[in-house]
Design a protein around this motif. Sequence first.
Motif, PDB file in Angstrom:
ATOM      1  N   ARG A 222       5.826   8.914   2.037  1.00 44.72           N
ATOM      2  CA  ARG A 222       5.181   8.267   0.901  1.00 44.72           C
ATOM      3  C   ARG A 222       5.710   6.846   0.768  1.00 44.72           C
ATOM      4  NH1 ARG A 222       8.539   7.885  -3.586  1.00 44.72           N
ATOM      5  NH2 ARG A 222      10.419   9.198  -3.551  1.00 44.72           N
ATOM      6  N   ILE A 223       5.087   6.093  -0.117  1.00 47.02           N
ATOM      7  CA  ILE A 223       5.556   4.752  -0.453  1.00 47.02           C
ATOM      8  C   ILE A 223       6.433   4.855  -1.699  1.00 47.02           C
ATOM      9  CG2 ILE A 223       4.840   2.460  -1.235  1.00 47.02           C
ATOM     10  CD1 ILE A 223       2.357   2.772   0.519  1.00 47.02           C
ATOM     11  N   GLY A 224       7.565   4.169  -1.682  1.00 45.39           N
ATOM     12  CA  GLY A 224       8.494   4.236  -2.801  1.00 45.39           C
ATOM     13  C   GLY A 224       8.080   3.332  -3.957  1.00 45.39           C
ATOM     14  N   GLU A 225       8.780   3.490  -5.067  1.00 45.06           N
ATOM     15  CA  GLU A 225       8.531   2.688  -6.254  1.00 45.06           C
ATOM     16  C   GLU A 225       9.709   1.750  -6.511  1.00 45.06           C
ATOM     17  OE1 GLU A 225       5.687   2.726  -7.726  1.00 45.06           O
ATOM     18  OE2 GLU A 225       4.873   4.475  -6.676  1.00 45.06           O
ATOM     19  N   VAL A 226       9.438   0.636  -7.188  1.00 37.95           N
ATOM     20  CA  VAL A 226      10.507  -0.335  -7.451  1.00 37.95           C
ATOM     21  C   VAL A 226      11.612   0.282  -8.298  1.00 37.95           C
ATOM     22  CG1 VAL A 226       9.138  -2.425  -7.156  1.00 37.95           C
ATOM     23  CG2 VAL A 226       9.141  -1.269  -9.377  1.00 37.95           C
ATOM     24  N   GLU A 227      11.263   1.274  -9.125  1.00 40.01           N
ATOM     25  CA  GLU A 227      12.281   1.934  -9.943  1.00 40.01           C
ATOM     26  C   GLU A 227      13.319   2.633  -9.079  1.00 40.01           C
ATOM     27  OE1 GLU A 227       8.805   1.100 -12.364  1.00 40.01           O
ATOM     28  OE2 GLU A 227       9.031   2.141 -10.451  1.00 40.01           O
ATOM     29  N   GLU A 228      12.914   3.113  -7.898  1.00 39.43           N
ATOM     30  CA  GLU A 228      13.857   3.774  -7.002  1.00 39.43           C
ATOM     31  C   GLU A 228      14.844   2.776  -6.407  1.00 39.43           C
ATOM     32  OE1 GLU A 228      11.642   7.586  -5.193  1.00 39.43           O
ATOM     33  OE2 GLU A 228      10.472   5.733  -4.966  1.00 39.43           O
ATOM     34  N   ALA A 229      14.371   1.563  -6.149  1.00 39.62           N
ATOM     35  CA  ALA A 229      15.276   0.511  -5.705  1.00 39.62           C
ATOM     36  C   ALA A 229      16.222   0.120  -6.833  1.00 39.62           C
ATOM     37  CB  ALA A 229      14.476  -0.702  -5.242  1.00 39.62           C
ATOM     38  N   ALA A 230      15.709   0.105  -8.063  1.00 40.10           N
ATOM     39  CA  ALA A 230      16.536  -0.258  -9.216  1.00 40.10           C
ATOM     40  C   ALA A 230      17.676   0.732  -9.415  1.00 40.10           C
ATOM     41  CB  ALA A 230      15.671  -0.334 -10.476  1.00 40.10           C
ATOM     42  N   HIS A 231      17.453   2.004  -9.105  1.00 36.62           N
ATOM     43  CA  HIS A 231      18.527   3.004  -9.213  1.00 36.62           C
ATOM     44  C   HIS A 231      19.671   2.657  -8.265  1.00 36.62           C
ATOM     45  CE1 HIS A 231      16.336   5.471 -11.943  1.00 36.62           C
ATOM     46  NE2 HIS A 231      15.454   5.915 -11.071  1.00 36.62           N
ATOM     47  N   ALA A 232      19.333   2.215  -7.057  1.00 34.90           N
ATOM     48  CA  ALA A 232      20.367   1.841  -6.084  1.00 34.90           C
ATOM     49  C   ALA A 232      21.139   0.619  -6.570  1.00 34.90           C
ATOM     50  CB  ALA A 232      19.732   1.565  -4.723  1.00 34.90           C
ATOM     51  N   VAL A 233      20.445  -0.333  -7.160  1.00 31.96           N
ATOM     52  CA  VAL A 233      21.106  -1.519  -7.716  1.00 31.96           C
ATOM     53  C   VAL A 233      22.068  -1.108  -8.819  1.00 31.96           C
ATOM     54  CG1 VAL A 233      20.764  -3.668  -8.993  1.00 31.96           C
ATOM     55  CG2 VAL A 233      19.215  -3.065  -7.126  1.00 31.96           C
ATOM     56  N   ALA A 234      21.620  -0.215  -9.699  1.00 36.19           N
ATOM     57  CA  ALA A 234      22.463   0.230 -10.806  1.00 36.19           C
ATOM     58  C   ALA A 234      23.727   0.909 -10.293  1.00 36.19           C
ATOM     59  CB  ALA A 234      21.678   1.176 -11.714  1.00 36.19           C
ATOM     60  N   TYR A 235      23.600   1.712  -9.254  1.00 35.90           N
ATOM     61  CA  TYR A 235      24.773   2.367  -8.673  1.00 35.90           C
ATOM     62  C   TYR A 235      25.764   1.339  -8.140  1.00 35.90           C
ATOM     63  CZ  TYR A 235      27.624   4.451  -5.018  1.00 35.90           C
ATOM     64  OH  TYR A 235      28.687   4.788  -4.207  1.00 35.90           O
ATOM     65  N   LEU A 236      25.291   0.399  -7.343  1.00 34.43           N
ATOM     66  CA  LEU A 236      26.180  -0.594  -6.740  1.00 34.43           C
ATOM     67  C   LEU A 236      26.807  -1.508  -7.782  1.00 34.43           C
ATOM     68  CD1 LEU A 236      24.096  -1.541  -3.584  1.00 34.43           C
ATOM     69  CD2 LEU A 236      26.200  -0.194  -3.654  1.00 34.43           C
ATOM     70  N   ALA A 237      26.120  -1.725  -8.893  1.00 34.88           N
ATOM     71  CA  ALA A 237      26.645  -2.581  -9.949  1.00 34.88           C
ATOM     72  C   ALA A 237      27.695  -1.879 -10.795  1.00 34.88           C
ATOM     73  CB  ALA A 237      25.504  -3.060 -10.851  1.00 34.88           C
TER      74      ALA A 237
END
Length: 266
Positions: A222-237
């Motif tokens: 499937r194609i991912g959503e920008v919210e899924e990328a945002a979760h990764a950003v939140a983790y790294l931050a």
Amino acid sequence: MADKLSGKTVIITGAAGDLGRAVALRLAGAGARLMLADGRDEALAALNDELGDGGASAERFSCNLEEKLSVNNLLAATHSAFGRIDILVNAERHPTPGAFIDLKPSEFDEVWDTNVRSVFVLSQAVAKKMIAQRQEDPDFQGAIVNLTSIAARRTVSALFAYSVSCAALDQLTRSMAASLAEHRIRVNGVALGSVMTASLRNALRDRAELRDEMIRVTPLGRIGEVEEAAHAVAYLASDEASFVTGQIIAVDGGRTVLDPLASPER
């Protein structure tokens, strides 16, 4: 991750774009205080109002980060509003198409300035502020997260300048991580692939067959959503990634784990 970033001040560049907006909403949900930076005034104001209506602490700063004065003013505005800077998210990206043989030097420069040079200039200025904060607070730890693309590794000839700039941004991320580790500033990246950003949405509109092909080469189908990328950003931050630095996390549904040549013959 509710309240995992409580009391933390975050600068988000490219905040008016779909990816920056998703990151802002995610980090606000984790309790962060946000400085939203972008040159698109109307969209930036709408996001700021949306966050304020939701109870988040957010300010906006309209600017062109390719200008040194804008960088200095952004940092001054952030310090004036919140008194500190804990996290920087470089979410501004410039995926301008163009093949090598046809690309004008000015077009290459435009992509490079947005994706690499401006990230270097702003990150350096923010890092200096963070280092000064640590001198006052020995327990201070900072984080920088750069948004990049799997185009750094999976070359697309029609995105020549973007692929080259993303490869440079990945190396910039790792080099910054090595340079800033002694100051307890972590630097990581999130590489997007098969994620429904505005640029991908436009590409799918022009090429209907691209959606099926992209899904076919994405293991998760499937194609991912920008919210899924945002979760990764939140983790790294967050402090949950306190021992993670110099890493590029691919949010791509598994595309980069596949060899485009399916045959076992070599």
